[in-house]
Design a protein around this motif. Structure first.
Motif, mmCIF file in Angstrom:
data_model
loop_
_atom_site.group_PDB
_atom_site.id
_atom_site.type_symbol
_atom_site.label_atom_id
_atom_site.label_comp_id
_atom_site.label_asym_id
_atom_site.label_seq_id
_atom_site.Cartn_x
_atom_site.Cartn_y
_atom_site.Cartn_z
ATOM 1 N N SER A 1 45.260 -44.655 46.178
ATOM 2 C CA SER A 1 44.758 -44.428 44.793
ATOM 3 C C SER A 1 44.276 -43.104 44.561
ATOM 4 N N ARG B 1 27.484 -36.412 59.096
ATOM 5 C CA ARG B 1 26.664 -37.258 58.119
ATOM 6 C C ARG B 1 26.184 -38.401 58.758
ATOM 7 N N LYS C 1 43.641 -42.732 64.687
ATOM 8 C CA LYS C 1 43.949 -43.074 63.383
ATOM 9 C C LYS C 1 45.333 -42.879 62.757
ATOM 10 N N ASN D 1 41.451 -42.029 43.648
ATOM 11 C CA ASN D 1 40.156 -41.562 44.151
ATOM 12 C C ASN D 1 40.271 -41.497 45.817
HETATM 13 N N1 COA Z 1 43.937 -46.603 52.818
HETATM 14 C C1 COA Z 1 44.088 -46.541 51.451
HETATM 15 N N2 COA Z 1 43.102 -46.067 50.715
HETATM 16 C C2 COA Z 1 41.924 -45.808 51.471
HETATM 17 C C3 COA Z 1 41.796 -45.929 52.972
HETATM 18 C C4 COA Z 1 42.886 -46.789 53.517
HETATM 19 N N3 COA Z 1 42.773 -46.639 54.841
HETATM 20 N N4 COA Z 1 40.442 -45.642 53.361
HETATM 21 C C5 COA Z 1 39.797 -45.082 52.013
HETATM 22 N N5 COA Z 1 40.538 -45.212 50.880
HETATM 23 C C6 COA Z 1 40.366 -45.052 49.598
HETATM 24 C C7 COA Z 1 39.467 -46.211 49.101
HETATM 25 O O1 COA Z 1 40.031 -47.282 48.880
HETATM 26 C C8 COA Z 1 38.694 -45.303 47.920
HETATM 27 O O2 COA Z 1 39.319 -45.260 46.907
HETATM 28 P P1 COA Z 1 38.930 -46.247 45.599
HETATM 29 O O3 COA Z 1 37.717 -45.919 45.128
HETATM 30 O O4 COA Z 1 40.070 -45.964 44.698
HETATM 31 O O5 COA Z 1 39.248 -47.812 46.440
HETATM 32 C C9 COA Z 1 38.673 -43.815 48.656
HETATM 33 O O6 COA Z 1 39.557 -43.752 49.736
HETATM 34 C C10 COA Z 1 37.234 -43.400 48.997
HETATM 35 O O7 COA Z 1 36.968 -44.499 50.162
HETATM 36 P P2 COA Z 1 35.424 -44.476 50.748
HETATM 37 O O8 COA Z 1 35.520 -45.435 51.938
HETATM 38 O O9 COA Z 1 34.527 -44.793 49.584
HETATM 39 O O10 COA Z 1 35.051 -42.977 51.270
HETATM 40 P P3 COA Z 1 33.902 -42.549 52.269
HETATM 41 O O11 COA Z 1 33.381 -41.372 51.666
HETATM 42 O O12 COA Z 1 33.077 -43.687 52.810
HETATM 43 O O13 COA Z 1 34.912 -42.317 53.678
HETATM 44 C C11 COA Z 1 37.033 -41.500 54.516
HETATM 45 C C12 COA Z 1 36.016 -41.163 53.583
HETATM 46 C C13 COA Z 1 38.018 -42.810 53.806
HETATM 47 C C14 COA Z 1 37.827 -40.200 54.535
HETATM 48 C C15 COA Z 1 36.595 -42.206 55.943
HETATM 49 O O14 COA Z 1 37.616 -42.465 56.583
HETATM 50 C C16 COA Z 1 35.979 -40.988 56.722
HETATM 51 O O15 COA Z 1 34.622 -40.792 56.429
HETATM 52 N N6 COA Z 1 36.464 -40.270 57.468
HETATM 53 C C17 COA Z 1 35.902 -39.361 58.531
HETATM 54 C C18 COA Z 1 36.273 -39.204 59.949
HETATM 55 C C19 COA Z 1 37.775 -39.020 59.842
HETATM 56 O O16 COA Z 1 38.583 -39.466 59.189
HETATM 57 N N7 COA Z 1 38.089 -38.250 60.807
HETATM 58 C C20 COA Z 1 39.677 -38.058 61.372
HETATM 59 C C21 COA Z 1 39.883 -36.644 61.095
HETATM 60 S S1 COA Z 1 41.612 -36.284 61.316
#
Ligand code: COA
Length: 297
Positions: free
Chosen positions: A109, A44, A210, A111
């Motif tokens: 949540s 991304r 993480k 979501n």
């Molecule tokens: N605790 C609780 N909820 C969380 C959270 C956390 N630490 N991080 C995200 N969320 C929730 C958000 O609150 C949202 O839910 P809501 O709309 O009900 O509030 C939902 O997850 C989506 O979050 P958003 O930040 O909009 O998603 P994103 O698409 O931008 O990011 C993730 C996706 C959250 C998975 C982000 O951590 C990511 O992109 N990770 C990729 C890299 C990664 O994690 N690698 C590790 C591999 S092991």
């Protein structure tokens, strides 16, 4: 560490890796490239892709970066199309893109749950689904002799149950199920092998930082059978094995690489104590076999 595999085991093969620009995905990209593959990485973040591609190219690997989100079917279609346009074929698809964070079930949540399911499970299926026409035996850009191979990066969280990981556990359970179903259907119909890798804690990854922040890392040590975390190299060697002809009879398996961690339980008694106790119990039972009251002996 040096690879034990010959440097040409993937010569001329084309690999597409989601999440291939960082962490475990990047190490797999590197090792596939070092063993002869042409590498397309999907991610991304443009800056991450650019820097990953530059690093791969500096090692003599033919690599391209393709921006895209596995949650979007149109991105999957475009990235696969660009890979074929650029390299002419597809032999290996690695689904390494994943999302994760620690959160209790009650604070997560729906979501948040859906977001991780969308990245890990639906994203994996989408990539496989859109790649089928290129990977199948006789598919676009492939010869008639054999199909390609798929590797899905999973986890061990769902083998038992993991604290604060309900979303990822569910998502990776689905990934393992996808691996088996596709191995059955596409192995039979299209000569495509589909396997998975389930890494445990791996040093220098987003997963480890993480999911096991420094505060809890030291505590976890006593529960690890091999007393060490793995290296990205360990996972990449397994990927080479599964993706190359070395693994040509492996289909539908998810290889666990965690040093035995998922099996481990805290030791509840020392070896010395168990010896003593066991002998005492044995002596007692010989004197009084089960079901025979001591008074009748
Ligand atoms: N605790 C609780 N909820 C969380 C959270 C956390 N630490 N991080 C995200 N969320 C929730 C958000 O609150 C949202 O839910 P809501 O709309 O009900 O509030 C939902 O997850 C989506 O979050 P958003 O930040 O909009 O998603 P994103 O698409 O931008 O990011 C993730 C996706 C959250 C998975 C982000 O951590 C990511 O992109 N990770 C990729 C890299 C990664 O994690 N690698 C590790 C591999 S092991």
């Amino acid at each position: 560490m040096e690879s034990p595999f010959k440097p040409d085991i993937l010569k001329g093969m084309v690999a597409l890796l989601t999440g291939g620009g960082s962490g475990i995905g990047f190490e797999i990209s590197t090792q596939l490239g070092k063993h002869g593959a042409l590498v397309a990485i999907m991610g991304r973040r443009k800056d991450v892709l650019d820097s990953a591609v530059a690093t791969l190219q500096s090692q003599g690997i033919r690599a391209i970066g393709l921006e895209g989100d596995v949650r979007k079917q149109e991105d999957a279609i475009r990235v696969l199309d660009s890979t074929i346009k650029h390299f002419g074929r597809l032999d290996i698809l690695v689904n390494a893109a994943a999302g994760n964070f620690l959160v209790s079930a009650e604070d997560l949540s729906p979501n948040g749950f859906r977001t991780v399911m969308d990245i890990d499970s639906v994203g994996t299926f989408t990539m496989c689904h859109e790649a089928l026409k290129y990977l199948k035996k006789g598919g676009l850009g492939r010869g008639p002799s054999n199909g390609g191979t798929i590797l899905n990066i999973s986890a061990t969280l769902h083998y038992t149950a993991s604290w604060y990981q309900i979303h990822v556990s569910a998502a990776k359970a689905a990934v393992d199920s996808i691996t088996r179903s596709l191995a059955l259907e596409w192995g039979t119909d299209y000569d495509i092998r589909v396997n998975g890798i389930a890494p445990g804690p791996i040093e220098d990854t987003a997963g480890l930082s993480k999911l096991a922040p420094v505060e809890i890392k030291s505590k976890a040590k006593e529960y690890r059978p091999l007393y060490k975390v793995g290296e990205k190299w360990d996972i990449a060697m397994a990927a080479l094995y599964l993706a190359s002809d070395a693994g040509k009879y492996i289909n539908g398996t998810t290889l666990i690489l965690d040093g035995g961690l998922w099996l481990s339980r805290p030791r509840y008694m020392s070896k010395e104590s168990v010896n003593q106790l066991s002998r005492a119990v044995e002596n007692r039972s010989r004197k009084s076999p089960v079901g025979v009251p001591a008074s009748k002996l």
